[in-house]
Design a protein around this motif. Structure first.
Motif, PDB file in Angstrom:
ATOM      1  N   GLU A  26       0.842  -1.487   0.235  1.00 19.54           N
ATOM      2  CA  GLU A  26      -0.002  -0.258   0.208  1.00 19.54           C
ATOM      3  C   GLU A  26       0.999   1.008   0.232  1.00 19.54           C
ATOM      4  O   GLU A  26       0.546   2.179  -0.553  1.00 19.54           O
ATOM      5  CB  GLU A  26      -0.846   0.420   1.271  1.00 19.54           C
ATOM      6  CG  GLU A  26      -1.951   1.138   1.612  1.00 19.54           C
ATOM      7  CD  GLU A  26      -2.994   1.090   0.258  1.00 19.54           C
ATOM      8  OE1 GLU A  26      -3.258   2.553  -0.560  1.00 19.54           O
ATOM      9  OE2 GLU A  26      -2.918  -0.125  -0.272  1.00 19.54           O
ATOM     10  N   HIS A  27       2.124   1.239   0.360  1.00 14.33           N
ATOM     11  CA  HIS A  27       3.058   2.316   0.753  1.00 14.33           C
ATOM     12  C   HIS A  27       3.522   2.794  -0.381  1.00 14.33           C
ATOM     13  O   HIS A  27       3.588   3.753  -0.773  1.00 14.33           O
ATOM     14  CB  HIS A  27       4.137   1.900   1.859  1.00 14.33           C
ATOM     15  CG  HIS A  27       5.009   3.180   1.399  1.00 14.33           C
ATOM     16  ND1 HIS A  27       4.621   4.599   2.896  1.00 14.33           N
ATOM     17  CD2 HIS A  27       6.323   3.114   1.676  1.00 14.33           C
ATOM     18  CE1 HIS A  27       5.994   5.645   2.482  1.00 14.33           C
ATOM     19  NE2 HIS A  27       6.340   4.704   1.986  1.00 14.33           N
ATOM     20  N   ARG A  28       4.416   1.202  -1.034  1.00 12.77           N
ATOM     21  CA  ARG A  28       4.754   1.522  -2.519  1.00 12.77           C
ATOM     22  C   ARG A  28       3.426   2.155  -3.457  1.00 12.77           C
ATOM     23  O   ARG A  28       3.474   2.867  -4.295  1.00 12.77           O
ATOM     24  CB  ARG A  28       4.633   0.402  -2.887  1.00 12.77           C
ATOM     25  CG  ARG A  28       6.021   0.633  -4.658  1.00 12.77           C
ATOM     26  CD  ARG A  28       6.477  -0.964  -4.679  1.00 12.77           C
ATOM     27  NE  ARG A  28       7.052  -0.342  -6.348  1.00 12.77           N
ATOM     28  CZ  ARG A  28       7.561  -0.737  -6.689  1.00 12.77           C
ATOM     29  NH1 ARG A  28       6.355  -2.325  -7.140  1.00 12.77           N
ATOM     30  NH2 ARG A  28       8.032  -0.773  -7.944  1.00 12.77           N
ATOM     31  N   ASP A  29       2.572   1.674  -3.501  1.00 12.05           N
ATOM     32  CA  ASP A  29       1.248   2.416  -4.569  1.00 12.05           C
ATOM     33  C   ASP A  29       0.864   3.191  -3.953  1.00 12.05           C
ATOM     34  O   ASP A  29       0.987   4.244  -5.023  1.00 12.05           O
ATOM     35  CB  ASP A  29       0.592   1.169  -3.908  1.00 12.05           C
ATOM     36  CG  ASP A  29      -1.351   1.429  -5.280  1.00 12.05           C
ATOM     37  OD1 ASP A  29      -0.285   1.666  -6.542  1.00 12.05           O
ATOM     38  OD2 ASP A  29      -2.276   0.891  -5.254  1.00 12.05           O
ATOM     39  N   THR A  30       0.526   3.738  -3.008  1.00 18.05           N
ATOM     40  CA  THR A  30       0.540   5.539  -2.852  1.00 18.05           C
ATOM     41  C   THR A  30       2.336   6.349  -3.338  1.00 18.05           C
ATOM     42  O   THR A  30       1.626   7.479  -3.495  1.00 18.05           O
ATOM     43  CB  THR A  30       0.413   5.379  -1.143  1.00 18.05           C
ATOM     44  OG1 THR A  30      -0.399   5.263  -0.703  1.00 18.05           O
ATOM     45  CG2 THR A  30       0.302   7.197  -0.806  1.00 18.05           C
ATOM     46  N   ALA A  31       2.913   6.209  -2.666  1.00 12.35           N
ATOM     47  CA  ALA A  31       3.985   6.227  -3.416  1.00 12.35           C
ATOM     48  C   ALA A  31       4.791   6.493  -4.541  1.00 12.35           C
ATOM     49  O   ALA A  31       5.063   7.297  -5.473  1.00 12.35           O
ATOM     50  CB  ALA A  31       5.981   6.175  -2.334  1.00 12.35           C
ATOM     51  N   GLU A  32       4.895   5.402  -5.856  1.00 10.97           N
ATOM     52  CA  GLU A  32       5.064   5.452  -6.696  1.00 10.97           C
ATOM     53  C   GLU A  32       4.188   4.959  -7.518  1.00 10.97           C
ATOM     54  O   GLU A  32       3.381   5.440  -8.618  1.00 10.97           O
ATOM     55  CB  GLU A  32       5.948   3.841  -6.581  1.00 10.97           C
ATOM     56  CG  GLU A  32       7.631   5.182  -5.656  1.00 10.97           C
ATOM     57  CD  GLU A  32       8.291   3.436  -5.649  1.00 10.97           C
ATOM     58  OE1 GLU A  32       8.401   2.424  -7.445  1.00 10.97           O
ATOM     59  OE2 GLU A  32       9.221   3.304  -5.086  1.00 10.97           O
ATOM     60  N   GLY A  33       3.185   3.698  -6.847  1.00  9.23           N
ATOM     61  CA  GLY A  33       2.289   3.744  -7.788  1.00  9.23           C
ATOM     62  C   GLY A  33       1.721   2.040  -8.734  1.00  9.23           C
ATOM     63  O   GLY A  33       3.243   1.837  -8.952  1.00  9.23           O
ATOM     64  N   TYR A  34       1.832   1.090  -9.004  1.00  5.31           N
ATOM     65  CA  TYR A  34       1.513   0.475  -9.558  1.00  5.31           C
ATOM     66  C   TYR A  34       0.828   0.507 -11.743  1.00  5.31           C
ATOM     67  O   TYR A  34      -0.688   1.362 -11.474  1.00  5.31           O
ATOM     68  CB  TYR A  34       1.076  -0.913  -9.463  1.00  5.31           C
ATOM     69  CG  TYR A  34       1.738  -1.372  -8.046  1.00  5.31           C
ATOM     70  CD1 TYR A  34       3.074  -1.972  -8.621  1.00  5.31           C
ATOM     71  CD2 TYR A  34       1.446  -0.788  -6.460  1.00  5.31           C
ATOM     72  CE1 TYR A  34       3.590  -2.732  -6.925  1.00  5.31           C
ATOM     73  CE2 TYR A  34       2.232  -1.073  -6.125  1.00  5.31           C
ATOM     74  CZ  TYR A  34       2.897  -1.979  -5.462  1.00  5.31           C
ATOM     75  OH  TYR A  34       3.713  -2.493  -4.551  1.00  5.31           O
ATOM     76  N   ASP A  35       1.690  -0.461 -11.845  1.00  8.14           N
ATOM     77  CA  ASP A  35       0.195   0.180 -13.695  1.00  8.14           C
ATOM     78  C   ASP A  35      -0.816  -0.806 -13.946  1.00  8.14           C
ATOM     79  O   ASP A  35      -1.555  -0.254 -14.328  1.00  8.14           O
ATOM     80  CB  ASP A  35       1.779  -0.611 -14.880  1.00  8.14           C
ATOM     81  CG  ASP A  35       2.813  -0.104 -14.921  1.00  8.14           C
ATOM     82  OD1 ASP A  35       2.641   1.097 -14.834  1.00  8.14           O
ATOM     83  OD2 ASP A  35       3.630  -0.749 -15.178  1.00  8.14           O
TER      84      ASP A  35
END
Length: 55
Positions: A26-35
């Motif tokens: 979730e943190h990575r999705d918020t920071a960088e996002g997933y395709d």
């Protein structure tokens, strides 16, 4: 830690916050996002595997 000015360096380590595979993704999705959802699901699977080995 915010008074030291190092928040930007330490944010990814989630100090003092929930440390689960779901929280990390979730943190990575918020920071960088997933395709897309498939990439996010793959990342969650990989994180669960890593945490299960070291947890």
């Amino acid at each position: 830690m915010s008074e030291s000015g190092f928040d930007y360096c330490l944010d990814d380590y989630l100090f003092g916050r929930e440390f689960t595979p779901e929280a990390l993704v979730e943190h990575r999705d918020t920071a960088e996002g997933y395709d897309d959802a498939a990439e996010r699901d793959n990342a969650l699977s990989a994180m669960r595997e890593i945490v299960s080995r070291h947890g």
